[in-house]
Design an enzyme around this catalytic site. Structure first.
Site: not given
Ligand code: 1CP
Length: 381
Positions: A64, A68, A77, A113, A188
């Protein structure tokens, strides 16, 4: 040793009676102008360490590292949904390059992702800000699994294009491709959203093993093709993320998950790029995770690397495992911790520095740059 592990893995597949996945025969060798083949990345510190050699400097990258924690990421973004940003090749490439430029890390990790293969197959999925992946319709029955659309090679073109743009800019710095392992992806799909204990998939593997195996194989082929697209288009290594495998005991992992993870990797083994396998809470699973046939094992922050190496019998290079929590601690504490991780990692036949899980979004990026400088300043002996 890599070759030996490859043969072992093939053997493992045969023992379990797994049928080779359809795309396996179609995948050939990497092209002559691939960065790993044409001399750009084969001798890089990252690939050298992954192959158990002596790198010219200590390699480091962060899970990561794009995202962010970077103001330049938040800027590009703005107003663009997460999954849309992954499917715009110029944007995905730019976001992949941002942390490489800023931190001087030894690899880019492709910005995408683990649910992108679902989206490209036509499964209704979105990433909800502050939540994570959410499916329109959870996959819970044999009929649900049978109705899943197949991911095609053609649908992966935006991924290949983004990788081509990225490696053209990266030059001698390798790009790492990745995919979600079948368990984490299926977790998921069954829950329909993030969950803590993954009760749905864990119930399904015992209550309806046939449906579970069909779902795990579907996820294996989708993830395998996604990873293969990245490697063929220019990525020099591939990481399989089984982030949530730690919710399984060794028995369930070996019986219901390892064969599917091995099947995912069957799509890319013969390409010859180093393969890394990472999960969290997987201290008891490290040997089984190696045995699906990978070159490198990623270790989370819970287990010191010398102990991980002992459990693995000194057979593979390790990746990890700076505790992400310490990125917010005073520098002296963080520096001492990084030096401890390096000392513990020296027991292994190769070591690539990383975090023990992803960069927390609130991390000060200047701290990451300083950690990279510290690691590069310590000679790779
Ligand atoms: O808007 C945003 O910024 C959303 C946050 C985000 C980002 C930056 C998500 C949603 N995905 C990503 C990119 C991403 N995901 C990358 C590339 C960037 C990099 O590493 O630098 C990678 C490798 C992933 C892989 C991924 N997605 C994993 C495996 C790695 C891990 O962290 O364990 C998992 C479990 C996911 C699912 C996912 N996607 C996004 C979130 C918030 C989550 C986790 C949700 C949960 O807690 O279950």
């Amino acid at each position: 040793m890599t070759r030996c592990r490859y043969l072992l893995a093939l053997n493992f597949g045969t023992i379990r009676g797994m049928t080779p996945s359809p795309a396996v025969s179609a995948a050939g060798a990497l092209a002559a102008d691939h960065p790993l083949v044409d001399g750009r990345t084969a001798d890089s510190p990252l690939i050298t360490a992954y192959r158990g050699g002596k790198p010219s400097r200590r390699p480091v990258w962060f899970m990561r590292q794009a995202g962010r924690s970077l103001p330049e990421y938040l800027k590009v973004r703005e107003g663009i949904a997460m999954l849309d940003s992954c499917l715009r090749p110029e944007l995905a490439s730019e976001i992949t390059l941002q942390p490489v430029r800023r931190h001087d890390v030894d690899a880019g990790i492709f910005f995408s992702d683990i649910v992108i293969p679902l989206k490209l197959a036509g499964v209704g999925v979105d990433i909800v800000p502050g939540v994570g992946p959410v499916l329109e319709k959870p996959v819970r029955t044999a009929a649900d699994v049978a109705a899943l659309p197949q991911l095609t090679w053609e649908a992966l073109e935006p991924i290949r294009e983004a990788v081509r743009l990225t490696v053209a800019e990266l030059g001698r710095t390798p790009l790492i491709g990745f995919a979600g392992a079948p368990f984490t992806l299926a977790a998921y799909m069954v829950e329909g959203k993030p969950s803590r204990d993954h009760l749905g998939p864990r119930t399904m593997m015992h209550a309806d093993p046939e449906t579970w195996n069909a779902l795990a194989n579907w996820a294996a082929d989708a993830s395998g093709l996604f990873l293969r697209a990245q490697l063929e288009a220019g990525a020099s290594a591939g990481q399989l993320f089984d982030s949530w495998a730690g919710s399984l005991g060794l028995g369930d992992y070996s019986r219901f998950v390892a064969p599917a993870s091995s099947r995912a990797l069957d799509h890319v083994r013969q390409l010859g790029a180093p393969l890394i396998h990472f999960g969290t809470g997987t201290s008891e699973l490290l040997v089984a995770m190696r045995d699906v046939g990978v070159d490198v094992v990623g270790v989370d922050y819970r287990l010191p690397l010398d102990e991980a190496n002992r459990r693995l019998g000194g057979t593979v290079p390790l990746q990890g495992n700076i505790d992400p929590a310490l990125l917010a601690a005073p520098w002296e504490i963080l520096e001492a911790h990084v030096r401890e991780v390096i000392a513990a990692g020296s027991a292994a036949p190769g070591h690539v520095l990383n975090l023990g899980h992803g960069v927390p979004p609130e991390t000060d990026p200047a701290v990451l740059t300083r950690v990279v400088q510290l690691i590069h300043s310590i000679s790779p002996e």
